[in-house]
Design an enzyme around this catalytic site. Structure first.
Site, short mmCIF file in Angstrom:
data_model
loop_
_atom_site.label_atom_id
_atom_site.label_comp_id
_atom_site.label_asym_id
_atom_site.label_seq_id
_atom_site.Cartn_x
_atom_site.Cartn_y
_atom_site.Cartn_z
N LYS A 50 -7.43 29.63 -47.64
CA LYS A 50 -7.25 28.44 -48.48
C LYS A 50 -6.41 27.37 -47.78
O LYS A 50 -5.30 27.64 -47.32
CB LYS A 50 -6.58 28.84 -49.78
CG LYS A 50 -6.43 27.72 -50.81
CD LYS A 50 -5.82 28.29 -52.08
CE LYS A 50 -5.78 27.30 -53.22
NZ LYS A 50 -5.23 27.93 -54.46
N GLU A 56 2.39 28.65 -54.86
CA GLU A 56 1.49 28.93 -53.73
C GLU A 56 2.05 28.41 -52.42
O GLU A 56 1.83 29.04 -51.37
CB GLU A 56 0.10 28.33 -54.00
CG GLU A 56 -0.63 29.03 -55.15
CD GLU A 56 -2.10 28.72 -55.16
OE1 GLU A 56 -2.58 28.24 -56.19
OE2 GLU A 56 -2.78 28.94 -54.15
N CYS A 61 -10.27 27.71 -55.03
CA CYS A 61 -9.55 27.05 -56.12
C CYS A 61 -9.23 25.57 -55.92
O CYS A 61 -10.12 24.75 -56.03
CB CYS A 61 -8.28 27.86 -56.44
SG CYS A 61 -7.74 27.54 -58.10
N ASN A 109 -4.07 32.84 -48.63
CA ASN A 109 -4.88 33.03 -49.84
C ASN A 109 -6.32 33.00 -49.37
O ASN A 109 -6.86 31.93 -49.10
CB ASN A 109 -4.58 31.88 -50.83
CG ASN A 109 -5.23 32.09 -52.17
OD1 ASN A 109 -6.20 32.85 -52.30
ND2 ASN A 109 -4.73 31.41 -53.18
N GLU A 150 -10.86 33.97 -57.04
CA GLU A 150 -9.69 33.92 -56.16
C GLU A 150 -8.74 35.05 -56.57
O GLU A 150 -8.63 35.38 -57.75
CB GLU A 150 -8.99 32.56 -56.35
CG GLU A 150 -7.63 32.42 -55.73
CD GLU A 150 -6.88 31.15 -56.22
OE1 GLU A 150 -7.11 30.71 -57.36
OE2 GLU A 150 -6.08 30.62 -55.41
N ASN A 210 -8.21 30.44 -60.00
CA ASN A 210 -7.28 30.85 -61.07
C ASN A 210 -6.60 29.56 -61.52
O ASN A 210 -5.73 29.06 -60.80
CB ASN A 210 -6.19 31.78 -60.56
CG ASN A 210 -6.65 33.18 -60.18
OD1 ASN A 210 -5.92 34.14 -60.32
ND2 ASN A 210 -7.86 33.31 -59.68
N1 ING Z 1 -4.91 26.65 -59.30
C1 ING Z 1 -5.06 25.37 -59.85
C2 ING Z 1 -6.31 24.65 -59.38
O1 ING Z 1 -6.31 23.87 -58.47
C3 ING Z 1 -4.08 23.18 -60.18
C4 ING Z 1 -3.85 24.53 -59.64
C5 ING Z 1 -4.67 23.01 -61.45
C6 ING Z 1 -3.73 22.10 -59.43
C7 ING Z 1 -4.90 21.71 -61.92
C8 ING Z 1 -3.96 20.79 -59.90
C9 ING Z 1 -4.53 20.61 -61.14
O2 ING Z 1 -7.31 24.88 -60.04
C10 ING Z 1 -5.01 27.08 -58.00
N2 ING Z 1 -4.83 28.40 -57.82
O3 ING Z 1 -5.21 26.30 -57.07
#
Ligand code: ING
Length: 308
Positions: A123, A142, A168, A106, A46, A193
């Protein structure tokens, strides 16, 4: 046998000051390595061209738009398209898309072996928040910088199979895989990411995050009898760590390749798309087993409503 020799091209950190041209050189090196191993398809993370800029609170739209691509391909990434075409290699990567009519997404694309863009995904599940949150150890904006995708979860016939994409956070939502599963998807390409620590719960560190990463991707693959490749942008970007853990998961939900580092690292696996058939014809033969007359809440209700 319908083989795709797949390259998951995990990328290490991209610092905020790193120019796109330097990043593209790193991506080309991974593509060269993939070519050397006879790969048909290479999948990058991503937002592969820049640092994970949604961690930064910005108020000036001009500053924000510097992180976006106005056209694709463009001068910075054209070497990628040209080399992929010369290698007869399909590729997928994520980037921040600014459309001519001013929409911000995204986005991830898929090219065919001639370097032509045949698929685009925007996304849909945007995590985080839209205003500066002082409670968080780091921002995840985001919802500030992107609009939810407007293309749905399409799939494309390419490389002898049916291929879909997600980005993601999408990988954490079963609906993502199921909507593509209901179109017969055989391989899902996902870049991510993922911050190593939960900004709202310090106790949730990389071990837990890597566990949730595996759990989400393995479940999606198994429950829809498809290959899933999940590719990280990893490592420490300007002091903010992100998990690696890129992986290739087979239609039985088994991890067949997993990254060992948090740097640029190539995972290769010869994927037989016919390995999806047994699951699709038996335990996950949707037509024989699903009972959609009972699933109404999934699309009619957004948030949970407990009983009185
Ligand atoms: N990053 C993370 C993901 O979903 C996240 C944000 C991490 C949300 C962990 C909830 C829990 O992997 C992106 N860019 O979506």
């Amino acid at each position: 046998m319908r083989m795709i020799t797949l390259a998951a091209a995990q990328m290490g950190p991209i610092q905020r000051a790193e120019e796109r041209e330097i990043v593209v050189r790193r991506m080309l090196a991974l593509m060269d390595e993939a070519k050397g191993k006879g790969c048909d398809l290479i999948v990058y993370p991503e937002l592969a061209l820049t640092t994970f800029f949604p961690r930064w609170y910005m108020t000036d739209p001009t500053e924000v738009d510097r992180w976006f691509e106005r056209e694709m391909p463009n001068d910075a990434v054209r070497p990628l398209f040209e080399r992929a075409a010369s290698y007869r290699m399909a590729m997928s990567f994520g980037y921040a898309e600014l459309t001519p009519d001013g929409h911000h997404y995204n986005t991830a694309i898929l090219t065919d072996r001639s370097g032509k863009i045949i698929g685009k995904y925007r996304k849909i599940h945007l995590p985080g928040h839209s205003e500066f949150d002082p409670e968080r150890t780091h921002q995840h904006l985001e919802k500030r910088y992107f609009e939810p995708g407007d293309l749905g979860f399409p799939v494309w016939r390419e490389l002898g199979g049916i291929i879909g994409m997600a980005v993601c956070n999408d990988r954490r939502w079963p609906e993502t895989y199921r909507v593509m599963g209901l179109q017969g998807v055989e391989m899902v390409l996902i870049g991510y990411n993922t911050p190593s620590v939960n900004a709202q719960k310090g106790a949730e560190g990389p071990e837990k995050r890597l566990f949730h990463n595996r759990l989400s991707v393995q479940a999606g693959a198994y429950q829809n009898a498809c290959w899933v490749v999940a590719v990280a942008k990893a490592g420490n970007e300007d002091g903010f760590p992100m998990i690696g853990g890129s992986m290739i998961v087979n239609p039985d939900g088994e991890i067949v390749a997993e990254a060992k580092t948090e740097h640029d690292e190539l995972l290769i696996h010869a994927c037989d798309l016919d390995d999806t058939l047994f699951g699709k014809q038996t335990i996950f033969d949707f037509a024989r087993h699903r009972r959609i007359e009972h699933y109404g809440l999934i699309t009619s209700r957004t948030g949970a409503i407990p009983p009185p």
